[in-house]
Motif scaffolding. Structure first.
Motif, short mmCIF file in Angstrom:
data_model
loop_
_atom_site.label_atom_id
_atom_site.label_comp_id
_atom_site.label_asym_id
_atom_site.label_seq_id
_atom_site.Cartn_x
_atom_site.Cartn_y
_atom_site.Cartn_z
N UNK A 89 0.78 -1.23 0.00
CA UNK A 89 0.00 0.00 0.00
C UNK A 89 0.82 1.28 0.00
N UNK A 90 0.11 2.37 -0.24
CA UNK A 90 0.71 3.70 -0.29
C UNK A 90 1.49 3.99 0.98
N UNK B 237 2.43 -2.22 -6.44
CA UNK B 237 3.30 -1.53 -5.49
C UNK B 237 2.84 -0.08 -5.51
N UNK B 238 2.25 0.36 -4.39
CA UNK B 238 1.54 1.63 -4.33
C UNK B 238 2.40 2.88 -4.39
N UNK B 239 1.71 4.01 -4.54
CA UNK B 239 2.35 5.32 -4.58
C UNK B 239 3.19 5.53 -3.33
N UNK C 212 5.99 7.25 -8.03
CA UNK C 212 6.93 7.51 -6.93
C UNK C 212 7.17 6.30 -6.02
N UNK C 213 6.80 5.11 -6.46
CA UNK C 213 6.92 3.92 -5.62
C UNK C 213 8.33 3.72 -5.08
N UNK C 214 9.33 3.96 -5.90
CA UNK C 214 10.72 3.76 -5.49
C UNK C 214 11.53 5.06 -5.59
#
Length: 127
Positions: free
Chosen positions: A43-44, A65-67, A94-96
């Motif tokens: 989750x985010x 794979x969340x924000x 922006x996940x990573x």
């Protein structure tokens, strides 16, 4: 962890467990009130800013794979599977972002979509 019994979403780590994590292991399933459910989402903001995380091992059921899910894991070098994957992973914006040492992404064949800025600020990773 959040679940409606059809699947579960990782929502974060307990602060007391966050300090010295070297490997983040996302299991395949989770038991909720006697029900075994697949973990499908990170989750985010759920893993953001973990201080010493170096490796992220995904369970085979992860599909999203969340924000900002793994934002600013500055020591993260590797994303891989803990077991074989069922494929079809969506990586949200922006996940990573800010994972400045990310150099090994071993899930590339199963990524369905990568949203804008998913790897923003990552110096070494090539997607």
């Amino acid at each position: 962890m959040e679940s409606d019994y059809s699947f579960a979403t990782i929502k974060g780590y307990d602060e007391t467990e966050r300090k010295d994590i070297g490997i983040i292991l996302i299991p395949d399933t989770y038991e909720v009130e006697g029900h075994i459910v697949p973990i499908k989402e990170i989750g985010k903001d759920s893993l953001a800013f973990l201080t010493n995380a170096r490796t992220l091992l995904l369970g085979k059921n992860i599909t999203s794979i969340g924000t900002n899910a793994c934002q600013d894991l500055k020591y993260l070098t590797t994303i891989d599977y803990a077991s074989s994957s069922s494929g079809n992973i969506n990586i949200m914006p922006h996940a990573f972002e800010g994972c400045i040492n990310l150099s090994e992404i071993n899930i590339i064949d199963d990524i369905t979509s990568i949203s804008g800025y998913a790897f923003k600020g990552d110096r070494k990773s090539v997607v």
